[in-house]
Design a protein around this motif. Sequence first.
Motif, short mmCIF file in Angstrom:
data_model
loop_
_atom_site.label_atom_id
_atom_site.label_comp_id
_atom_site.label_asym_id
_atom_site.label_seq_id
_atom_site.Cartn_x
_atom_site.Cartn_y
_atom_site.Cartn_z
N ARG A 99 0.99 -1.28 -0.07
CA ARG A 99 0.08 0.13 0.05
C ARG A 99 0.90 1.32 -0.03
O ARG A 99 1.60 1.65 0.71
CB ARG A 99 -1.04 -0.02 1.23
N ALA A 112 -3.64 9.06 -2.84
CA ALA A 112 -4.18 7.96 -1.62
C ALA A 112 -3.31 6.83 -1.69
O ALA A 112 -2.77 6.31 -2.64
CB ALA A 112 -5.57 7.79 -2.17
N VAL A 160 -8.76 2.01 -3.73
CA VAL A 160 -9.03 2.60 -2.37
C VAL A 160 -10.24 2.46 -1.86
O VAL A 160 -11.17 2.71 -2.36
CB VAL A 160 -8.63 4.33 -2.45
N ARG A 164 -9.54 5.84 3.45
CA ARG A 164 -8.96 6.57 2.64
C ARG A 164 -9.59 6.93 1.37
O ARG A 164 -9.25 8.16 0.86
CB ARG A 164 -7.76 5.51 2.14
N ARG A 165 -10.67 6.26 0.84
CA ARG A 165 -11.31 6.69 -0.08
C ARG A 165 -12.14 7.87 0.17
O ARG A 165 -12.24 8.73 -0.81
CB ARG A 165 -12.43 5.29 -0.47
N ARG A 167 -11.54 10.29 2.18
CA ARG A 167 -10.74 11.43 2.40
C ARG A 167 -10.48 11.91 0.82
O ARG A 167 -10.38 12.81 0.52
CB ARG A 167 -9.66 10.83 3.06
#
Length: 185
Positions: A99, A112, A160, A164-165, A167
């Motif tokens: 990641r 991201a 994502v 995280r997605r 954001r």
Amino acid sequence: MRRGTIPGSSGRVRPMRLLGDPGLGAPCEEVTDFGAELSALIEDMFATMYAASGVGLAANQIGVPLRVFVYDCPDDEDRRHLGHLVNPRLVAAEGITVRGPEGCLSVPGIEAATPRFDEAVVEGFTADGAPARVRGTGFFARCLQHECDHLEGGLYLDHVTGLRRRRALRAVRRAPWATAGPSGA
């Protein structure tokens, strides 16, 4: 591309398609004509990628729905990988999943943490129609997977998830370039 020339030096910078453009969400078509028009497209793609300070660019990012991408990308050992692939297919994505930060010229200024395999193999052709096989590790493997996703109508944001997605999509909505928001993202 002629030997000895700098990729993109004879190309023109084309407008970049941004998130929300329907052309980014559709799979690209196979290239059937390996002539001068394809070589000119590849030159324009290099010129556009360099002007935008990118490490890879798919044809649909400049509004051409063909299976072509260019790259000038380092791997984790800082070895430079420079080239293009026509009608590429991701034939292997393996190794550990890492990641790491990922961005996109079609989603400018937004990164991201995106999971990608640490090794990738892509097969396709050169602009002359010669078979080509490219193997990448680390950051270059990430680039190869990212560009292949584009040609299938995908974006890194599709990989994502969770916080995280949320954001990343919030950042997209606030981005100065965003017009109608992230359709399909």
